[in-house]
Design a protein around this motif. Structure first.
Motif: not given
Length: 417
Positions: A377-385
């Motif tokens: 699910g975290g793959a969709a978070n561009s800030t986190w990326t």
């Protein structure tokens, strides 16, 4: 020509993906977990499995020729002579096996994968003390038991699930030191992941409208299934699974094993998939924020600026990798009043753990990190990326397919070709 069904039993729910022989997705179905840590998993898991089969469109079920299942690594249960569970399963992150480590250290090689409080073997030795153990005849991983419900043959596993049981994935046999423990139940026969085991039970095929010759194949673990789905295939390519937990897998020509840090390697063709799993991850984020809050607050964060918060985000004491310490305390203080700053600190803390994990793998001899695919699910978070890119210092891209069930469907497809 036929279709293939992959089923993923992960930390947040169960999923199914149907693909054709061109690896194109034809259907996806889901069953989220609605209960917490006190769930009756012995009831919940079969309910999820059969619900996913029911949700799979009937016109596709009639064409499915192979099924494979993945489960969470080191989630185990004991079964009686008929395969019925004799007690509650121990989940992937259950550390009650910590009390067995001294006994294991006296027999297992130094720094072996089983020398972890959460290893399958440590759990098995702990379960040996339970009154219910007298009824047990089989050790089963989560994926083994669920596959058994479909094909009806007990005592079969795969060498991905069996790694943390102590199975020697280089020699492809149980080592002598494990035999010397004289565990009085049946350890599973080990097959290569994807190997056809047996046709579906006739009553299952009839109930759901599968072909009578549809076969169930040996499975894998959820994180390896996510790796298979990602598109990564060259040494130096890695997959980070940002689900409820944080799992790192780096493809390497060199096998890296070191229980001091929770590092282990799986066999993958002629290469090794080396890595580890941390208890940090999305479960920590969801403890403090809703999905909507995570999305909106992430947009407010400037990923190019470092947070001054030094967190090690855990929900309770204990981690497995890159620090293997069942008593490691969470570090979530100080907590600012500003929610955006708090989230920034959490995302950065998880990114630091990821970065340290890959650094450690390379220090211990793996191939140099070249690219990181992201699943979960975290793959969709561009800030986190973008925060993660600062720490990893390599290309960070989304996996071609982010569902572990897709990787498991590929495993089923390749198993019957």
């Amino acid at each position: 020509m036929g279709l293939n069904l992959g089923i993923d039993f992960g930390t947040s729910g169960a999923r199914g993906v149907v693909i054709d022989d061109g690896a194109t997705i034809l259907a996806e179905v889901r069953y989220p977990w609605e209960t917490g840590g006190s769930a009756d998993w012995v009831t919940c898991w079969p309910t999820a499995l059969f619900t996913l089969l029911e949700l799979t469109p009937g016109e596709l079920r009639r064409e499915i020729r192979a099924i494979a299942i993945n489960g969470t690594s080191s989630t185990i249960l004991l079964g009686d002579a008929a395969g019925n569970p004799v007690d509650a399963p121990l989940l992937y992150n259950d550390a009650r096996g910590a009390g067995m480590l001294e006994q294991l250290k006296s027999v297992a090689p130094a720094n072996h994968t089983v020398l972890s409080a959460t290893s399958s073997l440590a759990k098995l030795l702990w379960m040996r003390q339970l009154p219910s153990f007298s009824e047990a005849r089989y050790l089963m991983h989560q994926a083994d038991w669920l596959a058994f419900l479909l094909h009806g043959h007990l005592g079969i596993s795969d060498y991905h699930n069996a790694l943390k049981l102590g199975y020697d994935v280089e020699e492809l046999k149980y080592p002598q030191w494990l035999e010397n423990l004289q565990i009085p139940i049946q350890l599973p026969k080990i097959l290569a992941p994807g190997t056809p085991i047996s046709e579906l039970r006739p009553e299952i095929a009839a109930r759901f409208g599968f072909p009578r010759d549809c076969v169930v194949c040996a499975g894998t673990t959820d994180s390896i299934a996510a790796f298979l789905a990602s598109g990564a295939q060259l040494p130096g390519e890695a997959v980070t699974s940002l689900g409820s937990t944080l799992v790192l897998k780096l493809l390497s020509r060199t096998r890296v094993e070191d229980a001091r840090y929770g590092i282990y390697s799986h066999r993958l063709g002629g290469l090794w998939l080396t890595g580890g799993a941390s208890n940090t991850g999305g479960a920590v984020l969801r403890h403090f924020f809703t999905d909507e809050e995570l999305e909106s607050l992430s947009r407010e964060i400037d990923a190019s600026i470092a947070s001054d918060l030094d967190y090690y985000p855990l929900l309770e004491s204990g981690d497995r990798f890159p620090i293997n310490d069942p008593h490691l305390p969470p570090r979530l203080e100080p907590r600012p009043d500003n929610s955006q700053k708090f989230l920034h600190g959490l995302l950065q803390g998880i990114a630091r753990i990821e970065g340290r994990g890959y650094e450690l793998l390379q220090q211990l001899g793996s191939d140099k990190l070249k690219r990181v695919y992201t699943a979960g699910g975290g793959a969709a978070n561009s800030t986190w990326t973008n925060i993660r890119r600062r720490y990893l210092k390599v290309s960070v891209v989304a996996s071609k397919h982010t569902e572990a069930a897709y990787g498991t469907a590929l495993l089923a497809m390749r198993g019957v070709r």
